[in-house]
Enzyme design. Structure first.
Site, PDB file in Angstrom:
ATOM      1  N   ASP A   1     -59.124   6.574  48.949  1.00 35.26           N
ATOM      2  CA  ASP A   1     -58.942   6.769  47.513  1.00 35.26           C
ATOM      3  C   ASP A   1     -59.770   7.950  47.001  1.00 35.26           C
ATOM      4  O   ASP A   1     -60.579   8.531  47.725  1.00 35.26           O
ATOM      5  CB  ASP A   1     -59.234   5.475  46.741  1.00 35.26           C
ATOM      6  CG  ASP A   1     -60.689   5.035  46.831  1.00 35.26           C
ATOM      7  OD1 ASP A   1     -61.586   5.876  46.645  1.00 35.26           O
ATOM      8  OD2 ASP A   1     -60.931   3.842  47.070  1.00 35.26           O
ATOM      9  N   TYR A   2     -59.555   8.286  45.751  1.00 34.06           N
ATOM     10  CA  TYR A   2     -60.114   9.497  45.137  1.00 34.06           C
ATOM     11  C   TYR A   2     -61.616   9.603  45.324  1.00 34.06           C
ATOM     12  O   TYR A   2     -62.155  10.680  45.647  1.00 34.06           O
ATOM     13  CB  TYR A   2     -59.754   9.496  43.653  1.00 34.06           C
ATOM     14  CG  TYR A   2     -60.207  10.710  42.881  1.00 34.06           C
ATOM     15  CD1 TYR A   2     -59.594  11.947  43.060  1.00 34.06           C
ATOM     16  CD2 TYR A   2     -61.226  10.605  41.937  1.00 34.06           C
ATOM     17  CE1 TYR A   2     -59.997  13.056  42.332  1.00 34.06           C
ATOM     18  CE2 TYR A   2     -61.625  11.707  41.203  1.00 34.06           C
ATOM     19  CZ  TYR A   2     -61.012  12.940  41.402  1.00 34.06           C
ATOM     20  OH  TYR A   2     -61.413  14.033  40.675  1.00 34.06           O
TER      21      TYR A   2
END
Length: 227
Positions: free
Chosen positions: A103-104
Site C-alpha cells: 500500500d501507499y
C-alpha cells in the site's frame, strides 16, 4: 504448443489468471480469429496473436527486486496523480507488472516481472510463500498479542493469521515487531494490529521467500535470476 493464457503471460500482457479474463472478454485474436474460450493452444513460432488489435510476442523473462519507498503506489496510473513504482524503472521495461502490491505508506521489497508463472507461484495461497515484515506501532505491544496473531484473529469478518510473530522492542510510546505471513491478503499486517486497536506507524517488507531486501536503498532496484 502452449496455452494461450501462458503465451499472454510470457508476453508480459498479464498474469495467467488475468489473461484468462482477457480471453473471455474476446479481446484476443489468433491468426485474426477472436478467441473467447479457455484451453486454446498456440504455436509461438507460427501463430499471430494480438490483444486489442495489437500484435504481441513472448519476451525474455525479466525479474526485478525493487525497494518500494513510502509515498508511491503500485499501479501504473493513479487517479490522484501520485508517484508510482513504475516511475522508478527504465522506460523500456514497460512490459513488467508488480507481483502483488504494497500500500501507499508501506515500504520494502516488491518484485516486478513479465513471467506470469513466477508471479502465480509467489501470490497463490497454495504455494505458501513466506513474506517477512517489520512493523512499528504506537504504544506498548505485548507478546500475548503477537501470539494471538499466530493463532488467527478476525477483522471485518475475515480471518487473518501470521505464521510467526516476535517482539523486537516494547515501550510506552512505540513498539516494534517482526511478522511472517503467507496469504498476502489486502493490508493484512496493518489489519492484524487494527484488530487489537493498534496503529501501525511504519511498515516495511524485508523478505519474500529466499530473497531479502538487504542493502537495497529506497527507490533502487536490482535484477535477479529467477528466484
Amino acid at each position: 504448443m502452449v496455452r494461450l493464457q501462458k503465451y499472454l503471460a510470457d508476453a508480459g500482457v498479464a498474469s495467467r489468471r488475468a489473461g484468462e479474463q482477457i480471453i473471455l472478454e474476446g479481446r484476443v485474436t489468433v491468426n485474426g480469429e477472436p478467441i473467447r474460450q479457455l484451453g486454446v493452444k498456440v504455436d509461438p513460432l507460427h501463430d499471430h496473436v494480438a490483444v486489442d488489435g495489437k500484435a504481441i510476442r513472448a519476451k525474455k523473462k525479466l525479474y526485478v527486486a525493487l525497494h518500494k519507498p513510502r509515498g508511491c503506489v503500485c499501479s501504473r496510473k493513479d487517479e490522484f496523480d501520485r508517484p508510482t513504482i513504475y516511475d522508478l524503472l527504465p522506460k523500456e521495461w514497460d512490459n513488467l507488472y508488480s507481483v502483488g502490491r504494497l500500500d501507499y505508506e508501506t515500504e520494502g521489497l516488491i518484485f516486478l516481472t513479465n513471467d506470469g508463472d513466477f508471479a502465480l507461484r509467489l501470490t497463490h495461497p497454495r504455494y505458501a510463500v513466506r513474506k517477512r515484515y517489520v512493523a512499528m506501532v504506537d504504544g506498548r505491544l505485548e507478546a500475548e498479542t503477537l501470539y494471538k496473531f499466530t493463532r488467527g484473529v478476525y477483522h471485518d469478518g475475515e480471518k487473518l493469521k501470521a505464521e510467526k510473530a516476535r517482539l523486537l522492542s516494547s515501550g510506552k510510546v512505540r513498539s516494534v515487531a517482526e511478522l511472517e505471513l503467507t496469504e498476502g491478503k489486502n493490508r493484512e499486517v496493518r489489519r492484524l494490529f487494527e484488530s487489537e486497536g493498534l496503529t501501525v506507524k511504519r511498515l516495511q517488507r524485508l523478505q519474500i521467500g529466499k530473497i531479502k531486501l538487504a542493502e537495497l536503498k529506497p527507490g533502487k532496484w536490482r535484477t535477479l535470476t529467477e528466484p
